[in-house]
Motif scaffolding. Structure first.
Motif, short mmCIF file in Angstrom:
data_model
loop_
_atom_site.label_atom_id
_atom_site.label_comp_id
_atom_site.label_asym_id
_atom_site.label_seq_id
_atom_site.Cartn_x
_atom_site.Cartn_y
_atom_site.Cartn_z
N ASP A 4 0.86 -1.18 0.00
CA ASP A 4 0.00 0.00 0.00
C ASP A 4 0.90 1.24 0.00
O ASP A 4 1.55 1.53 1.00
CB ASP A 4 -0.90 -0.03 1.24
N ALA A 5 0.93 1.95 -1.11
CA ALA A 5 1.82 3.10 -1.27
C ALA A 5 1.55 4.19 -0.24
O ALA A 5 2.48 4.80 0.29
CB ALA A 5 1.71 3.66 -2.68
N TYR A 6 0.27 4.43 0.09
CA TYR A 6 -0.06 5.45 1.08
C TYR A 6 0.51 5.06 2.45
O TYR A 6 1.14 5.88 3.12
CB TYR A 6 -1.57 5.64 1.19
N LEU A 7 0.27 3.81 2.85
CA LEU A 7 0.80 3.35 4.14
C LEU A 7 2.31 3.40 4.15
O LEU A 7 2.92 3.79 5.16
CB LEU A 7 0.35 1.91 4.42
N GLN A 8 2.92 3.00 3.07
CA GLN A 8 4.38 3.01 3.00
C GLN A 8 4.91 4.43 3.22
O GLN A 8 5.83 4.64 4.01
CB GLN A 8 4.86 2.46 1.67
N GLU A 9 4.31 5.38 2.54
CA GLU A 9 4.75 6.77 2.69
C GLU A 9 4.55 7.26 4.13
O GLU A 9 5.42 7.91 4.71
CB GLU A 9 3.97 7.65 1.72
N LYS A 10 3.40 6.94 4.70
CA LYS A 10 3.08 7.37 6.07
C LYS A 10 4.04 6.75 7.10
O LYS A 10 4.56 7.46 7.96
CB LYS A 10 1.63 6.95 6.39
N MET A 11 4.28 5.46 6.98
CA MET A 11 5.14 4.78 7.95
C MET A 11 6.62 5.12 7.73
O MET A 11 7.39 5.19 8.69
CB MET A 11 4.89 3.27 7.92
#
Length: 193
Positions: free
Chosen positions: A116-123
């Motif tokens: 999940d690109a969004y989760l990756q960026e957030k984490m």
């Protein structure tokens, strides 16, 4: 006059329930059925208040990161202006402030971020802020050490801290706490050379 909206209250209720589910079952095992049962709401109401599953995961990530960042900022405010590193190491390794539920949720979010690109960026941003803050604190106490050295020690401190937290579910934190602190102190001592 219509009745007041319960959206904020219900959204928080759903997010708390989702956090408990993710801690118990992981992201994949946290189905809408389990979430509805845990929250005490019908499945249709869960979707009404938080949207689809992707929306729910993103809201949870935002909630977890926001709360973690707030706690971290409080800790940073307590550090002295000089000789902050020994106090920081004490905060990180002497106190058992671990929240097993939160640790499980963060682990699940990090694991899922590979898909999940969004989760990756957030984490990634959350992790980079933590390591960057550690490097800044190290710079204050060890200005003569190279940036490369400070960055390496900051990464080591973060790794030790997060790894110690990962042992919570294994009930091994108390067994390895002193070793983690000694390893952290050894890393910091390398900056004096």
């Amino acid at each position: 006059m219509g009745r007041p909206s319960k959206k904020e209250e219900r959204t928080e209720q759903v997010l708390q329930a989702f956090q408990r589910c993710v801690a118990r079952y992981g992201l994949d095992g946290s189905t809408l059925e389990r979430l509805a049962e845990e929250s005490g709401l019908q499945r249709s109401l869960v979707r009404h208040f938080v949207g689809n599953r992707d929306d729910l995961v993103r809201l949870l990530a935002e909630r977890v990161v926001s709360r973690s960042d707030a706690q971290w900022q409080e800790l940073l405010q307590m550090l002295p202006k000089q000789q902050a590193v020994p106090v920081l190491i004490s905060f990180l390794f002497d106190y058992d402030a671990s929240d097993p539920e939160l640790i499980q949720v963060v682990s699940s979010l990090c694991f899922a971020s590979g898909q999940d690109a969004y989760l990756q960026e957030k984490m990634q941003a959350w992790t980079n802020r933590f390591i960057g803050d550690l490097a800044t604190i190290l710079k204050g106490d060890y200005p003569k050490a190279s940036k490369k050295q400070r960055d390496a020690v900051a990464f080591g401190l973060a790794s030790l801290y997060l790894n110690l937290d990962s042992l919570v579910s294994l009930a091994l934190v108390s067994q390895y706490r002193a070793s983690a602190k000694l390893a952290a102190e050894s890393l910091v001592a390398s900056l004096k050379a």
